[in-house]
Write an enzyme that holds these catalytic residues in place. Structure first.
Site, mmCIF file in Angstrom:
data_model
loop_
_atom_site.group_PDB
_atom_site.id
_atom_site.type_symbol
_atom_site.label_atom_id
_atom_site.label_comp_id
_atom_site.label_asym_id
_atom_site.label_seq_id
_atom_site.Cartn_x
_atom_site.Cartn_y
_atom_site.Cartn_z
ATOM 1 N N ASP A 58 -15.407 -25.410 24.940
ATOM 2 C CA ASP A 58 -15.739 -26.158 24.988
ATOM 3 C C ASP A 58 -16.667 -26.626 23.989
ATOM 4 O O ASP A 58 -17.292 -26.484 24.170
ATOM 5 C CB ASP A 58 -16.112 -27.040 26.730
ATOM 6 C CG ASP A 58 -17.256 -27.043 26.958
ATOM 7 O OD1 ASP A 58 -17.059 -25.221 26.662
ATOM 8 O OD2 ASP A 58 -17.445 -27.097 28.267
ATOM 9 N N ASP B 152 -20.820 -28.416 24.448
ATOM 10 C CA ASP B 152 -21.847 -29.131 25.045
ATOM 11 C C ASP B 152 -21.572 -30.300 25.220
ATOM 12 O O ASP B 152 -21.513 -31.178 24.044
ATOM 13 C CB ASP B 152 -22.371 -28.553 25.404
ATOM 14 C CG ASP B 152 -23.812 -27.690 26.485
ATOM 15 O OD1 ASP B 152 -22.847 -27.595 27.587
ATOM 16 O OD2 ASP B 152 -25.201 -28.410 26.735
#
Ligand SMILES: [Zn+2]
Length: 283
Positions: A221, A223
């Protein structure tokens, strides 16, 4: 039994290479298990059983960093015992896996990153050196990762049709919570590339114990400080978990390629051993 607890019939089959499996890599059934050991080191017990395995004629040790049931949090992993146990088994090279968040839009989820630098922001972890009582080492850490091992990992990633990100800096946070937006934006302003919870002190101890070490980081992902984020938020969790699962499949494929590569079987790098030896010779 040998002094390492391995049945004697395998004494001539020492693993020169070890894989430390990160989150999602607590098991590796594609490897043929020969036996399991859990050596007691002077730093205590490792995270769990170390499996001595065979793949394509190569003997490899496999250790899940967080335990086989993923029950050990990043700040509680016995990093020193893990590396010491692998060294005591005769391991010379460690290829670790981990998951990480991206701090840059140009490193999207699904990327694979092979860092060459870390920034340690953890605290309270047992990161003192293993030297004998009354001694300590000012270990050089300018290049914490083994260049030869990193190159072998990169070649395996490329062999799987993926272009890895290399020469990246990973900032290591304490966890187990994720970053705030303010913290994440600070990491981004500093120009760091990815964020993770386990590279320190694992990478450092490998150096100190004379092990060549590299890590394959799978990006799950963005941050939270990255503007166009697909982050660990409730509305994105389903997508992030999908990427996580896809990354695990690819990570195993890359590792199996790595084990097939003749370059891995013949890694003759001794960069970590040289650093430690040079230090002691100068004392
Ligand atoms: Zn090396």
């Amino acid at each position: 039994m040998s002094s390492f607890g391995i049945p004697t019939r395998h004494d001539h089959e020492r693993p020169r290479l070890a894989i430390i499996g990160g989150s999602g890599m607590c098991t590796f059934p594609e490897l043929t298990e020969l036996c399991r050991v859990r050596p007691v080191t002077k730093s205590g017990l490792p995270s769990g059983d170390i499996k001595i395995c065979r793949y394509e004629g190569q003997i490899v040790a496999f250790l899940p960093r967080h335990g086989e049931n993923h029950s050990i949090a990043p700040h509680k992993v016995p990093y020193k015992a893990n590396l010491a146990a692998l060294r005591d088994l005769g391991v010379e090279t460690v290829v670790a896996t981990c998951i990480a968040g991206s701090l840059k839009e140009e490193i999207p989820p699904g990327s694979f990153v092979i860092p060459d630098q870390f920034v340690n922001l953890t605290w309270g972890r047992d990161d003192y050196c293993e030297a004998d009582e009354g001694k300590f080492i000012h270990l050089p850490m300018a290049e914490p990762y083994c260049a030869i091992t990193r190159r072998a990992i990169a070649e395996a990633v490329l062999a799987c049709g993926i272009v890895p990100v290399v020469n990246a800096t990973v900032t290591v946070i304490q966890g187990p919570r994720f970053s705030t937006k303010a913290e994440s934006q600070m990491f981004i302003r500093n120009g760091w590339d990815i964020v993770n919870m386990t590279q320190y002190p694992e990478c450092y101890f490998a150096r100190e114990l004379g092990l060549c070490y590299g890590v394959l980081s799978a990006i799950t992902d963005y941050d939270v400080g990255v503007a166009s984020c697909l982050s660990m938020s409730p509305e994105h969790m389903k997508d992030v978990l999908s990427i996580f699962r896809d990354n695990i499949v690819k990570t195993k494929k890359i590792l199996l390629h790595l084990l097939k590569q003749s370059t891995v079987a013949s890694i003759e790098c001794s960069c970590s051993r040289e650093i430690v030896r040079t230090y002691y010779e100068q004392e």
